[in-house]
Design an enzyme around this catalytic site. Structure first.
Site, PDB file in Angstrom:
ATOM      1  N   ARG A  91      52.101  49.120  39.166  1.00  0.00           N
ATOM      2  CA  ARG A  91      52.562  48.855  40.661  1.00  0.00           C
ATOM      3  C   ARG A  91      53.790  49.198  41.158  1.00  0.00           C
ATOM      4  NH1 ARG A  91      49.518  44.425  38.359  1.00  0.00           N
ATOM      5  NH2 ARG A  91      47.385  44.403  39.174  1.00  0.00           N
ATOM      6  N   ASP A 151      45.338  37.160  40.987  1.00  0.00           N
ATOM      7  CA  ASP A 151      45.582  37.067  39.488  1.00  0.00           C
ATOM      8  C   ASP A 151      45.193  35.505  39.542  1.00  0.00           C
ATOM      9  OD1 ASP A 151      47.845  39.544  38.976  1.00  0.00           O
ATOM     10  OD2 ASP A 151      47.824  38.434  41.129  1.00  0.00           O
ATOM     11  N   ARG A 154      41.503  35.425  39.119  1.00  0.00           N
ATOM     12  CA  ARG A 154      41.086  36.057  37.499  1.00  0.00           C
ATOM     13  C   ARG A 154      41.434  34.987  36.592  1.00  0.00           C
ATOM     14  NH1 ARG A 154      43.871  41.804  38.840  1.00  0.00           N
ATOM     15  NH2 ARG A 154      42.123  42.876  39.663  1.00  0.00           N
ATOM     16  N   HIS A 178      53.231  40.177  41.416  1.00  0.00           N
ATOM     17  CA  HIS A 178      51.816  40.793  41.202  1.00  0.00           C
ATOM     18  C   HIS A 178      51.828  41.959  40.263  1.00  0.00           C
ATOM     19  CE1 HIS A 178      47.637  41.838  41.488  1.00  0.00           C
ATOM     20  NE2 HIS A 178      47.978  42.749  42.321  1.00  0.00           N
TER      21      HIS A 178
END
Length: 316
Positions: A91, A151, A154, A178
């Site tokens: 990212r 996150d 999850r 993140h």
């Protein structure tokens, strides 16, 4: 954003994440108006038409493809535009190209007279939330990144699966970037109010398995991208949850990316932490009492982000 008032969301970017968000928003009957904005106007028009054809099955709503001028009356502007994460790319690799895109987007939104709340979804979300705050000139409370909301979801899902309980009864947080340096906060993770660390206290195998579980949380995007090219359903649901907390003035605690000013020993950085969200944006950052290992990892995550965000400084 009170009852009876027209509520408008402007969505910038009609790629996978943006359109999944629009579809989820339509299904949850949260707003009266949704305007889709994209450089590819035809794509935005096609998406608007497709969504409008679902209206007979749901609540009344106005959906159209528009321009930045339509942001003037928006309560929330959601940005999902930008370059996507490619296989093998982190990212943080996206910072320079997406910061340049965001400068144009945010400047255009602010020229419309927009005075609402930004939600940033594009990666790297922490850096781009910081850039949005800088470019917009808005108070930090009104620039919110999706942060570690996905996150955390999850994390809760996999823990629910592991312990065979409803993931809505799993409470825990992923903090930090993140991305690759995010941190599981085991010291504050509970199932039905029972601390997870006490549940596995004398079970070394379970400890190893939970360490592996976190790796699957951290690397989930890579696994999905390798299989289908992009992730979008989970984050879309997270963005709608955040939108709902704002529109309905819920004072909900969500793990979002916000500017820290002394909390967790950090300053002048956007990073994922739990915060109370209502119709003014971020009401308050929740500062958890982290154990020494978690503090060290969170500090490392912040330092990694700070170094990666250096390209943004040239815009200040």
């Amino acid at each position: 954003m009170s009852e009876g008032k027209t509520t408008r969301v402007a969505l910038i970017g009609t790629g996978f994440v943006g359109t999944s968000y629009a579809f989820s928003l339509l299904n949850q009957e949260l707003v009266n108006e949704l305007v889709l904005i994209d450089l590819n106007k035809e794509k935005a028009e096609g998406e608007a038409r497709d969504l409008n054809h679902g209206l007979p099955f749901g609540a009344p709503m106005k959906i159209w493809a528009g321009d930045y001028e339509d942001c003037a009356e928006a309560d929330i502007v959601v940005i999902s535009a930008g370059a996507n994460q490619a296989p093998g790319e982190t990212r943080l690799d996206l910072i320079e190209k997406n910061t340049a895109i965001f400068e144009k987007i945010v400047t255009s939104v602010m020229k419309s007279g927009f005075d609402g709340i930004f939600i940033v979804a594009t990666n790297p979300v922490d850096a781009l939330s910081y850039a949005t705050w800088k470019f917009s000139g808005l108070p930090k409370e009104r620039v919110i990144g999706s942060g570690t909301i996905l996150d955390t979801a999850r994390f809760r899902y996999l823990l629910g699966e592991y312990f065979d309980v409803d993931s809505r009864n799993v409470h825990g947080y992923i903090l930090g970037e993140h991305g690759d340096t995010e941190v599981p906060i085991w010291s504050h993770t509970t199932i039905g109010s029972r601390p997870i660390l006490s549940l596995i206290e004398n079970n070394s195998r379970a400890k190893d398995e939970l360490d592996d579980l976190f790796v699957n949380v951290r690397d989930a995007a890579y696994h999905i991208i390798n299989r289908k090219g992009a992730t979008y359903y989970g984050i879309a649901m997270g963005l709608v949850r955040l939108t709902k907390a704002i529109i309905r003035n819920e004072n909900s605690i969500l793990t979002i990316s916000t500017l820290l000013q002394g909390e967790y020993g950090q300053n002048d950085i956007y990073i994922g932490v739990p915060a109370i969200v209502n119709n003014n944006g971020i009401r308050e950052v929740i500062e958890l009492d982290l154990d020494p290992n978690e503090k060290e990892k969170f500090h490392h995550s912040a330092q990694t982000l700070r170094k990666a965000m250096e390209p943004i400084q040239k815009y200040e």
